[in-house]
Structures are given as C-alpha cells and as structure tokens.
Write an enzyme that holds these catalytic residues in place. Structure first.
Site, PDB file in Angstrom:
ATOM      1  N   SER A 103       0.865  -1.194   0.000  1.00 14.14           N
ATOM      2  CA  SER A 103       0.000   0.000   0.000  1.00 14.14           C
ATOM      3  C   SER A 103       0.888   1.225   0.000  1.00 14.14           C
ATOM      4  O   SER A 103       1.983   1.196   0.585  1.00 14.14           O
ATOM      5  CB  SER A 103      -0.875   0.012   1.262  1.00 14.14           C
ATOM      6  OG  SER A 103      -1.537   1.265   1.373  1.00 14.14           O
ATOM      7  N   TYR A 140      -1.381  -0.209  10.442  1.00 13.58           N
ATOM      8  CA  TYR A 140      -1.597  -0.775   9.100  1.00 13.58           C
ATOM      9  C   TYR A 140      -0.467  -0.330   8.168  1.00 13.58           C
ATOM     10  O   TYR A 140       0.096  -1.136   7.428  1.00 13.58           O
ATOM     11  CB  TYR A 140      -2.952  -0.308   8.569  1.00 13.58           C
ATOM     12  CG  TYR A 140      -3.188  -0.593   7.096  1.00 13.58           C
ATOM     13  CD1 TYR A 140      -3.514  -1.867   6.655  1.00 13.58           C
ATOM     14  CD2 TYR A 140      -3.084   0.435   6.149  1.00 13.58           C
ATOM     15  CE1 TYR A 140      -3.726  -2.118   5.298  1.00 13.58           C
ATOM     16  CE2 TYR A 140      -3.295   0.189   4.796  1.00 13.58           C
ATOM     17  CZ  TYR A 140      -3.618  -1.086   4.378  1.00 13.58           C
ATOM     18  OH  TYR A 140      -3.827  -1.336   3.041  1.00 13.58           O
TER      19      TYR A 140
HETATM   20  P1  NDP Z   1     -11.500  -6.057   0.939  1.00 10.04           P
HETATM   21  O1  NDP Z   1     -11.904  -5.815   2.357  1.00 10.04           O
HETATM   22  O2  NDP Z   1     -12.374  -5.599  -0.158  1.00 10.04           O
HETATM   23  O3  NDP Z   1     -11.210  -7.631   0.719  1.00 10.04           O
HETATM   24  C1  NDP Z   1     -10.367  -8.292   1.624  1.00 10.04           C
HETATM   25  C2  NDP Z   1     -10.191  -9.725   1.196  1.00 10.04           C
HETATM   26  O4  NDP Z   1      -9.278 -10.353   2.089  1.00 10.04           O
HETATM   27  C3  NDP Z   1     -11.480 -10.528   1.244  1.00 10.04           C
HETATM   28  O5  NDP Z   1     -11.426 -11.492   0.220  1.00 10.04           O
HETATM   29  C4  NDP Z   1     -11.400 -11.207   2.615  1.00 10.04           C
HETATM   30  O6  NDP Z   1     -12.125 -12.434   2.700  1.00 10.04           O
HETATM   31  C5  NDP Z   1      -9.911 -11.482   2.690  1.00 10.04           C
HETATM   32  N1  NDP Z   1      -9.429 -11.623   4.069  1.00 10.04           N
HETATM   33  C6  NDP Z   1      -9.475 -10.707   5.059  1.00 10.04           C
HETATM   34  N2  NDP Z   1      -8.930 -11.225   6.168  1.00 10.04           N
HETATM   35  C7  NDP Z   1      -8.543 -12.492   5.869  1.00 10.04           C
HETATM   36  C8  NDP Z   1      -7.930 -13.541   6.594  1.00 10.04           C
HETATM   37  N3  NDP Z   1      -7.592 -13.415   7.890  1.00 10.04           N
HETATM   38  N4  NDP Z   1      -7.667 -14.705   5.964  1.00 10.04           N
HETATM   39  C9  NDP Z   1      -8.011 -14.860   4.677  1.00 10.04           C
HETATM   40  N5  NDP Z   1      -8.598 -13.916   3.923  1.00 10.04           N
HETATM   41  C10 NDP Z   1      -8.859 -12.744   4.521  1.00 10.04           C
HETATM   42  O7  NDP Z   1     -10.030  -5.417   0.802  1.00 10.04           O
HETATM   43  P2  NDP Z   1      -9.262  -4.787  -0.456  1.00 10.04           P
HETATM   44  O8  NDP Z   1      -9.577  -5.522  -1.682  1.00 10.04           O
HETATM   45  O9  NDP Z   1      -9.438  -3.330  -0.400  1.00 10.04           O
HETATM   46  O10 NDP Z   1      -7.759  -5.066  -0.026  1.00 10.04           O
HETATM   47  C11 NDP Z   1      -6.950  -6.079  -0.622  1.00 10.04           C
HETATM   48  C12 NDP Z   1      -5.498  -5.749  -0.325  1.00 10.04           C
HETATM   49  O11 NDP Z   1      -5.192  -4.481  -0.896  1.00 10.04           O
HETATM   50  C13 NDP Z   1      -5.173  -5.650   1.162  1.00 10.04           C
HETATM   51  O12 NDP Z   1      -3.900  -6.209   1.412  1.00 10.04           O
HETATM   52  C14 NDP Z   1      -5.150  -4.148   1.403  1.00 10.04           C
HETATM   53  O13 NDP Z   1      -4.340  -3.799   2.485  1.00 10.04           O
HETATM   54  C15 NDP Z   1      -4.585  -3.653   0.079  1.00 10.04           C
HETATM   55  N6  NDP Z   1      -4.861  -2.250  -0.191  1.00 10.04           N
HETATM   56  C16 NDP Z   1      -6.153  -1.803  -0.385  1.00 10.04           C
HETATM   57  C17 NDP Z   1      -6.385  -0.467  -0.612  1.00 10.04           C
HETATM   58  C18 NDP Z   1      -7.756   0.092  -0.831  1.00 10.04           C
HETATM   59  O14 NDP Z   1      -7.909   1.338  -0.854  1.00 10.04           O
HETATM   60  N7  NDP Z   1      -8.778  -0.712  -1.007  1.00 10.04           N
HETATM   61  C19 NDP Z   1      -5.271   0.509  -0.678  1.00 10.04           C
HETATM   62  C20 NDP Z   1      -3.981  -0.077  -0.472  1.00 10.04           C
HETATM   63  C21 NDP Z   1      -3.790  -1.400  -0.241  1.00 10.04           C
HETATM   64  P3  NDP Z   1     -13.728 -12.431   3.097  1.00 10.04           P
HETATM   65  O15 NDP Z   1     -14.435 -11.924   1.869  1.00 10.04           O
HETATM   66  O16 NDP Z   1     -14.045 -13.853   3.369  1.00 10.04           O
HETATM   67  O17 NDP Z   1     -13.866 -11.517   4.256  1.00 10.04           O
END
Ligand code: NDP
Length: 252
Positions: A146, A160
């Site tokens: 990120s 984070y």
């Molecule tokens: P979302 O909340 O939309 O999706 C998160 C995903 O991760 C879901 O599929 C969720 O599964 C899964 N997940 C969460 N916790 C766990 C766990 N303990 N074990 C397995 N799976 C898990 O997040 P984003 O798509 O926004 O984020 C994806 C990545 O991108 C992250 O690493 C985030 O830090 C990074 N990011 C996002 C930004 C943004 O603005 N959106 C900016 C910068 C980085 P389930 O659906 O079952 O809950």
C-alpha cells in the site's frame, strides 16, 4: 494434449482487489484459486465469473494468519488445479481506524497477524512450492502492499501502514532470494481504491470523498486498475522486473 494453463492462487480473492485480480487472470488464460475467510457467497460469485471466462477455478476457505490453514490452501489448490505458478499475496485488513493512542491491542494484533504473519506464511509456502512448478512459463509472486507504507496513515491506522512497510521489505528480500530459482517477486502498492475495506475500518461515510482532493489524479481508483498492474507483473512482458514496487495510486 491440451496445454496446461498457468495456475494462480489469489489470497483474499472473494472481494475487492483480489476478486478483480482473479477475474482478470481468468480472462487472460490462467486457472484460478481464490481464498476467502468468511464471505463464501462473494467467493462463489467470483468463481462464476472465472468459469464464465473459461477458466478452471476453485475457492478455498481459510484464515491466512493461521499457518496450518495456509499450508492447506496451497494443498487444496494443487489438488484441484495442479502445480501453482503464481501467487498473489493480497488478503489484508486495516482494523478500526483511530489515532494510535486510542487503538486497542486487539485491533493492532489482528492487523499484524493477518497482514504481516499471514503474508509471511503465504510467501514462505510459495517459496517452498514454486521452485518445483514447471518452469516453462513465468513463475511469480506479487505482494499487495500500500502507499500507506510511505504515507504512514496518520490519525487513521499507523499500525496498518507499518504492516505494509513489512511487505515492502519482504518483497525486496524474497526477490533476491528467489531470483536464482527463476521466480520473480514484485509488489503493487494501491492508493485509495474502491473496495469494502474502507467501510469496514470506519463508520465515516464521507471519508473517501473528503480525501479525494489529496489524490493528484482527483479520483478514487478501481480494483480493476490495480489488477492490471498485478497481471502485468505476472506476465512475460515483465520478464526482467523483480523486486519492484509499482504504485497504483493516482499519484499519491
Ligand atoms: P476487501 O476488504 O475488499 O477484501 C479483503 C479480502 O481479504 C477478502 O477477500 C477477505 O475475505 C480477505 N481476508 C481478510 N482477512 C482475511 C484472513 N484473515 N484470511 C483470509 N482472507 C482474509 O479489501 P481490499 O480488496 O481493499 O484489499 C486487498 C489488499 O489491498 C489488502 O492487502 C489491502 O491492504 C490492500 N490495499 C487496499 C487499498 C484500498 O484502498 N482498497 C489501498 C492499499 C492497499 P472475506 O471476503 O471472506 O472476508
């Protein structure tokens, strides 16, 4: 004999950026395994999109912060789809936003357990298995970091930001360690991207709109735009790129 499609494992592929990566990978000729923690229905929608694009696809349930779950997720993927050639280390959370002084131990621990330990378990399992995958195509790992790692996320979630700093170091070290095996390791650092991660971190519905003026390109990114960068780094077009960290952040 049918040509074996490359197999990509995307952690956290049920929603947001991971789901967009999974859908685009299916369209670009990969078979796809997604993992999810609790949102099975969302995962099934992503699977349907992958199947519609002509890919074999499976969804595996597991918590990336649990070492044994991560091993099982890789085993289930290989049993269903064959050897894994690409891993997108994406699952992550922010935790409820606050100043550091007001944050709880539970919030910080959950974030570090998932974003740092979880990413390490996934990275280690990838490092153990990818060297034995057929090397007739690209073999890559893409870690989702990120821009928070360099911005620090003050007043929102500095823990984070710190967890994503760890991902940046992990990427540099892994890239050097796995280069002799022919495996490329890169990171993509999204900026503000339209996913549910934001509403899960704060009840402040106006936050994204308020932060928008800080983004030089003047808009929030789409998960599909992050997915494009990930798919590029996985592709042979990026054959000489390893240890890179590509911001997809509208200039932030
Ligand atoms: P979302 O909340 O939309 O999706 C998160 C995903 O991760 C879901 O599929 C969720 O599964 C899964 N997940 C969460 N916790 C766990 C766990 N303990 N074990 C397995 N799976 C898990 O997040 P984003 O798509 O926004 O984020 C994806 C990545 O991108 C992250 O690493 C985030 O830090 C990074 N990011 C996002 C930004 C943004 O603005 N959106 C900016 C910068 C980085 P389930 O659906 O079952 O809950």
């Amino acid at each position: 004999m049918p040509v074996q499609r490359p197999v990509v494992l995307v952690t956290g592929g049920s929603r947001g950026i991971g789901a967009a990566v999974a859908r685009l990978a299916a369209e670009r000729g990969y078979d796809v395994a997604i993992t999810f923690r609790s949102e099975r229905e969302a995962a099934e929608q992503v699977l349907a999109a992958c199947h519609n694009a002509g890919a074999k696809a499976v969804a595996c349930q597991g918590d990336v912060s649990v070492e044994a779950d991560v091993v099982r997720l890789f085993e289930e993927t290989e049993a269903a789809l064959g050897p894994i050639s690409h891993v997108v280390n994406n699952a992550g959370i922010t935790g409820k936003s606050s100043k550091l002084a007001q944050s709880s131990a539970e919030t910080i621990r959950a974030c570090i357990d998932i974003n740092v330990l979880g990413a390490l378990w996934v990275a280690r399992e990838a490092a153990r298995r990818l060297p034995t995958s057929p090397d007739d195509g690209a073999r890559t790992i893409v870690n989702i970091s990120s821009v928070a790692a360099s911005l620090g996320s003050p007043n929102e979630y500095v823990w984070y930001a710190a967890s994503k700093g760890a991902i940046d170091s992990l990427t540099i070290g892994m890239a050097k360690e796995l280069a002799p095996e022919g495996i490329r390791v890169n990171a993509v650092s999204p900026g503000m991207t339209k996913t549910e991660i934001h509403e899960r971190s704060t009840q402040d519905a106006g936050r994204l709109e308020r932060l928008r003026p800080n983004i030089p390109l003047g808009r929030i990114g789409e998960p599909e735009e992050v997915a494009e960068a990930v798919l590029f780094l996985m592709s042979d077009a990026a054959a000489y790129i390893t240890g890179a960290n590509v911001p997809v952040s509208g200039g932030r």
